[in-house]
Design a protein around this motif. Structure first.
Motif, PDB file in Angstrom:
ATOM      1  N   GLN A 145      53.937  16.472  56.434  1.00  0.00           N
ATOM      2  CA  GLN A 145      52.868  16.586  55.448  1.00  0.00           C
ATOM      3  C   GLN A 145      53.422  17.053  54.107  1.00  0.00           C
ATOM      4  OE1 GLN A 145      50.180  15.196  56.775  1.00  0.00           O
ATOM      5  NE2 GLN A 145      48.812  16.889  57.318  1.00  0.00           N
ATOM      6  N   PHE A 146      52.829  16.570  53.033  1.00  0.00           N
ATOM      7  CA  PHE A 146      53.044  17.192  51.741  1.00  0.00           C
ATOM      8  C   PHE A 146      52.117  18.411  51.657  1.00  0.00           C
ATOM      9  CE2 PHE A 146      54.714  12.942  50.593  1.00  0.00           C
ATOM     10  CZ  PHE A 146      55.922  13.342  50.056  1.00  0.00           C
ATOM     11  N   PRO A 147      52.462  19.416  50.858  1.00  0.00           N
ATOM     12  CA  PRO A 147      51.667  20.652  50.826  1.00  0.00           C
ATOM     13  C   PRO A 147      50.185  20.442  50.528  1.00  0.00           C
ATOM     14  CG  PRO A 147      53.787  21.021  49.792  1.00  0.00           C
ATOM     15  CD  PRO A 147      53.705  19.541  50.088  1.00  0.00           C
ATOM     16  N   TYR A 148      49.845  19.567  49.600  1.00  0.00           N
ATOM     17  CA  TYR A 148      48.431  19.368  49.270  1.00  0.00           C
ATOM     18  C   TYR A 148      47.655  18.846  50.467  1.00  0.00           C
ATOM     19  CZ  TYR A 148      48.774  14.256  48.910  1.00  0.00           C
ATOM     20  OH  TYR A 148      48.948  12.913  49.187  1.00  0.00           O
ATOM     21  N   MET A 149      48.271  17.966  51.252  1.00  0.00           N
ATOM     22  CA  MET A 149      47.609  17.431  52.436  1.00  0.00           C
ATOM     23  C   MET A 149      47.521  18.495  53.525  1.00  0.00           C
ATOM     24  SD  MET A 149      46.077  14.673  53.472  1.00  0.00           S
ATOM     25  CE  MET A 149      46.667  13.442  52.272  1.00  0.00           C
ATOM     26  N   GLU A 150      48.529  19.332  53.616  1.00  0.00           N
ATOM     27  CA  GLU A 150      48.535  20.411  54.608  1.00  0.00           C
ATOM     28  C   GLU A 150      47.348  21.348  54.408  1.00  0.00           C
ATOM     29  OE1 GLU A 150      50.487  22.507  57.873  1.00  0.00           O
ATOM     30  OE2 GLU A 150      50.559  20.473  57.098  1.00  0.00           O
ATOM     31  N   ARG A 151      47.004  21.591  53.149  1.00  0.00           N
ATOM     32  CA  ARG A 151      45.908  22.515  52.878  1.00  0.00           C
ATOM     33  C   ARG A 151      44.568  21.796  52.682  1.00  0.00           C
ATOM     34  NH1 ARG A 151      48.939  22.675  47.964  1.00  0.00           N
ATOM     35  NH2 ARG A 151      47.773  21.768  46.224  1.00  0.00           N
ATOM     36  N   GLY A 152      44.542  20.489  52.950  1.00  0.00           N
ATOM     37  CA  GLY A 152      43.287  19.747  52.888  1.00  0.00           C
ATOM     38  C   GLY A 152      42.890  19.289  51.506  1.00  0.00           C
ATOM     39  N   GLY A 153      43.827  19.282  50.572  1.00  0.00           N
ATOM     40  CA  GLY A 153      43.517  18.840  49.218  1.00  0.00           C
ATOM     41  C   GLY A 153      43.558  17.326  49.074  1.00  0.00           C
ATOM     42  N   ARG A 154      43.083  16.847  47.961  1.00  0.00           N
ATOM     43  CA  ARG A 154      43.067  15.410  47.700  1.00  0.00           C
ATOM     44  C   ARG A 154      44.015  15.002  46.579  1.00  0.00           C
ATOM     45  NH1 ARG A 154      36.674  13.533  47.953  1.00  0.00           N
ATOM     46  NH2 ARG A 154      36.296  14.175  50.134  1.00  0.00           N
ATOM     47  N   ARG A 155      44.336  15.920  45.715  1.00  0.00           N
ATOM     48  CA  ARG A 155      45.198  15.593  44.578  1.00  0.00           C
ATOM     49  C   ARG A 155      46.652  15.822  44.975  1.00  0.00           C
ATOM     50  NH1 ARG A 155      44.318  17.641  38.367  1.00  0.00           N
ATOM     51  NH2 ARG A 155      46.020  16.416  37.435  1.00  0.00           N
TER      52      ARG A 155
END
Length: 220
Positions: free
Chosen positions: A58-68
């Motif tokens: 995962q990239f960090p933004y996806m890990e934390r549930g972000g969209r950007r």
């Protein structure tokens, strides 16, 4: 597994290793979906059936549930951490890196900025050369600094990579660049029913292409 990304935190990853594996593909996800997306899971399964391990992450933004998507520096740091994890978790296997769309572009950026130890080639699944409706090849300028072989799998209906731009780019990159065109494929390699081809056939074509290209690199 968890991967530690310096100055960022940890991200999730999954190593799928078949028996008698001959290489590992460090496979990054695209901007809109994480490592468990059906497309990446299918790529991993198809490659595994052909003896190639995959490490998805995962990239960090996806890990934390972000969209950007993350800024490039953070994404590049994550790519580097994932490749380091592959060296650690599959130390006996030659490494190919790359991924889907955004993930592939961030991987090539990492390799262009500072070559990653152990990476023998880069394989892209739909390189995002430009935004939809805004043709241009500026996003590929850094590729000239990549010094390992590169494989571009691109669909003829991809709105993010017109072949009229991809072909000249690959020509300029020279013999280290291979372009494989998936007839009728869009950015996700989906084909129209009227093509007469099935999704299973397209996925098998992608896996065969990656394996045929990567296997010689694994023996170097």
């Amino acid at each position: 597994m968890s991967i530690a990304v310096p100055d960022v935190g940890t991200v999730s990853s999954r190593l799928d290793r078949p028996e008698n594996a001959w290489g590992v593909y460090v496979l990054a996800h695209g901007a809109g979906a994480g490592m468990e997306h059906a497309f990446l899971a299918r790529v991993a399964a198809e490659l595994g059936a052909r003896g190639m391990a995959t490490l998805r992450y995962q990239f960090p933004y996806m890990e934390r549930g972000g969209r950007r998507p993350d800024p490039p520096a953070r994404a590049v740091a994550t790519v580097r951490a994932a490749v380091a994890a592959a060296r650690d978790q599959a130390s006996d296997l030659p490494i190919v890196a790359g991924g889907k769309s955004f993930g592939g572009r961030m991987t090539s950026t990492a390799q262009a900025d500072d070559a990653m130890e152990g990476v023998r080639g880069l394989a892209f699944l739909g390189f995002p050369l430009h935004a939809p409706g805004r043709p241009g090849d500026a996003r590929g300028a850094h590729l000239s600094r990549v010094e390992v072989p590169m494989l571009f799998c691109q669909g003829t209906r991809d709105p993010l990579a017109g072949l009229d731009l991809m072909r000249p780019l690959c020509d300029r990159l020279g013999s280290g660049s291979t372009l494989h065109v998936v007839d009728g494929g869009d950015h996700s390699f989906k084909v129209l029913k009227k093509s007469g081809r099935t999704h299973d056939e397209v996925m098998a074509e992608l896996a065969d292409t990656i394996v045929d290209w990567a296997r010689p690199l694994a023996t170097e």
